[in-house]
Design a protein around this motif. Structure first.
Motif, PDB file in Angstrom:
ATOM      1  N   ALA A   1       5.101  -3.955 -10.601  1.00 37.25           N
ATOM      2  CA  ALA A   1       3.694  -4.082 -10.975  1.00 37.25           C
ATOM      3  C   ALA A   1       3.591  -3.892 -12.489  1.00 37.25           C
ATOM      4  O   ALA A   1       4.016  -2.861 -13.009  1.00 37.25           O
TER       5      ALA A   1
ATOM      6  N   ILE B   1       0.564   1.952  -9.535  1.00 38.74           N
ATOM      7  CA  ILE B   1      -0.568   1.253 -10.141  1.00 38.74           C
ATOM      8  C   ILE B   1      -1.566   2.333 -10.556  1.00 38.74           C
ATOM      9  O   ILE B   1      -1.960   3.155  -9.730  1.00 38.74           O
TER      10      ILE B   1
ATOM     11  N   LEU C   1       1.649  -8.531  -9.829  1.00 33.45           N
ATOM     12  CA  LEU C   1       2.582  -7.902  -8.912  1.00 33.45           C
ATOM     13  C   LEU C   1       3.595  -8.982  -8.560  1.00 33.45           C
ATOM     14  O   LEU C   1       3.213 -10.051  -8.068  1.00 33.45           O
TER      15      LEU C   1
ATOM     16  N   ASN D   1      -2.792  -7.035  -9.457  1.00 30.45           N
ATOM     17  CA  ASN D   1      -3.141  -5.633  -9.244  1.00 30.45           C
ATOM     18  C   ASN D   1      -4.651  -5.448  -9.319  1.00 30.45           C
ATOM     19  O   ASN D   1      -5.299  -5.940 -10.248  1.00 30.45           O
TER      20      ASN D   1
ATOM     21  N   ALA E   1      -3.175  -5.142  -4.262  1.00 29.97           N
ATOM     22  CA  ALA E   1      -3.180  -6.335  -5.095  1.00 29.97           C
ATOM     23  C   ALA E   1      -3.755  -7.500  -4.301  1.00 29.97           C
ATOM     24  O   ALA E   1      -3.519  -7.617  -3.093  1.00 29.97           O
TER      25      ALA E   1
END
Length: 204
Positions: free
Chosen positions: A1, A39, A48, A59, A75
């Motif tokens: 991410a 995240i 992502l 995300n 996401a």
């Protein structure tokens, strides 16, 4: 991410994809990928991606009692993002179909009361006055089993199938009424109170 967590600069984190199809706001288009890749606030909008370098999502949100990462992040799937971007490029706004019904999950008890063989489909609990469903003749107590060629086994399936159709388009609803199959064509509308995402960023 990848993203810009807490404004500290570009960063990347890794983790597992736990599940797809997660719902956070119970909206008709909710279909989030859940991951434990870190995240944090500031990561929203970052990609992502998988180990092949393919972007699989954008995300969007985290679940956190503290405001920081606890290993539960979400996401938006890339396929959904692509559809939204295409609509913004073409129309300047996102349009989703609207049927105008309230839905109820069909369980075995309800299926038995309605003399149905199984509990597949979505029970229509109410029909909004002057809405697309009402104009097409859909009735409370109907059980919708498909929208066009897309099967409906639960309320979420119906919401997603309708939202995926452009307002003003006509679709065939396959339903059961008093245990008998009925096909009803309906012209979908645009929900009058839907807040649209516009390419210009303006809000009306």
């Amino acid at each position: 991410a990848m993203g810009n967590p807490f404004g500290l600069g570009g960063a990347a984190s890794s983790g597992m994809r736990w599940a797809g199809g997660r719902r956070r706001c119970a909206g008709p288009s909710d279909d989030f990928i859940q991951t434990d890749a870190s995240i944090n606030p500031g990561n929203s909008g970052g990609p992502l991606f998988n180990t092949a370098g393919e972007v699989v999502g954008v995300n969007t949100a985290i679940f956190s009692p503290s405001g920081g990462n606890i290993g539960i992040g979400f996401a938006v799937p890339s396929a959904l993002v692509q559809g939204v971007v295409a609509q913004l490029q073409q129309n300047g706004r996102v349009e989703r179909g609207w049927l105008g019904v309230s839905m109820q999950k069909l369980d075995s008890d309800l299926a038995g009361a309605l003399s149905l063989k199984d509990a597949k489909g979505t029970l229509i609990g109410g029909v909004e006055k002057d809405g697309p469903a009402a104009r097409a003749g859909v009735q409370p107590g109907d059980v919708i089993t498909a929208v066009g060629d897309r099967a409906v086994t639960q309320p979420r399936d119906l919401a997603e199938a309708v939202a995926a159709v452009k307002p003003g388009s006509s679709v065939a609803l396959h339903l059961l009424r008093d245990g008998k199959p009925v096909e009803q064509r309906v012209t979908l509308g645009q929900a009058p109170d839907t807040r649209e995402a516009r390419a210009t960023g303006e809000e009306r």
